[in-house]
Design a protein around this motif. Sequence first.
Motif, mmCIF file in Angstrom:
data_model
loop_
_atom_site.group_PDB
_atom_site.id
_atom_site.type_symbol
_atom_site.label_atom_id
_atom_site.label_comp_id
_atom_site.label_asym_id
_atom_site.label_seq_id
_atom_site.Cartn_x
_atom_site.Cartn_y
_atom_site.Cartn_z
ATOM 1 N N THR A 111 0.806 -1.219 0.000
ATOM 2 C CA THR A 111 0.000 0.000 0.000
ATOM 3 C C THR A 111 0.839 1.269 0.000
ATOM 4 O O THR A 111 0.535 2.220 -0.709
ATOM 5 N N TRP A 112 1.901 1.302 0.783
ATOM 6 C CA TRP A 112 2.691 2.532 0.917
ATOM 7 C C TRP A 112 4.048 2.427 0.237
ATOM 8 O O TRP A 112 4.962 3.178 0.549
ATOM 9 N N GLN A 113 4.204 1.506 -0.713
ATOM 10 C CA GLN A 113 5.494 1.322 -1.378
ATOM 11 C C GLN A 113 5.531 1.992 -2.743
ATOM 12 O O GLN A 113 4.554 1.944 -3.495
ATOM 13 N N GLY A 114 6.677 2.588 -3.043
ATOM 14 C CA GLY A 114 6.929 3.160 -4.355
ATOM 15 C C GLY A 114 8.311 2.748 -4.817
ATOM 16 O O GLY A 114 9.162 2.340 -4.014
ATOM 17 N N ILE A 115 8.537 2.844 -6.118
ATOM 18 C CA ILE A 115 9.839 2.523 -6.708
ATOM 19 C C ILE A 115 10.578 3.838 -6.935
ATOM 20 O O ILE A 115 10.046 4.752 -7.584
ATOM 21 N N TYR A 116 11.782 3.912 -6.409
ATOM 22 C CA TYR A 116 12.560 5.154 -6.469
ATOM 23 C C TYR A 116 13.915 4.958 -7.117
ATOM 24 O O TYR A 116 14.590 3.951 -6.887
ATOM 25 N N LEU A 117 14.317 5.938 -7.887
ATOM 26 C CA LEU A 117 15.701 6.073 -8.320
ATOM 27 C C LEU A 117 16.346 7.024 -7.323
ATOM 28 O O LEU A 117 15.805 8.089 -7.043
ATOM 29 N N TRP A 118 17.468 6.605 -6.765
ATOM 30 C CA TRP A 118 18.164 7.432 -5.783
ATOM 31 C C TRP A 118 19.389 8.037 -6.446
ATOM 32 O O TRP A 118 20.378 7.352 -6.678
#
Length: 135
Positions: A111-118
């Motif tokens: 529910t609270w997960q996103g995919i990020y480029l750092w």
Amino acid sequence: MVKNIQIHTPHQGLFDFTRQVAEVVREAKLPDGLCTLFIQHTSASLIVQENADPSAKRDLERWLNRLVPEGDSLYTHTLEGNDDMPAHIKSALTATSLAIPIINGQLTLGTWQGIYLWEHRRHGGYRSVMIHIGH
């Protein structure tokens, strides 16, 4: 299916690109399988992280900058600037690839997960991420 996407990173920090990945998954029309992501750089990384409260993102960014500071006298790889060697270390400490299951044609993120480029460099640019959708 394999697709290369470009993520614009104008500065250091976390950039959510969940929607772009979800779109590639939709295009693939694969009911069940695996979405594998790979970043083609050594000074940026990929993570799955909370996407609801922006303070989580800020805290992560500040914590990693404190853990791996710029200007450490141990660094000898300084030709590309004070932020380059710390960026390589940050990339080594995080991830350059992710695998996310696909069920019923959708990413199985929580529910609270996103995919990020750092982006670990102060002045980013465009980063290439390979997306492979398969069994």
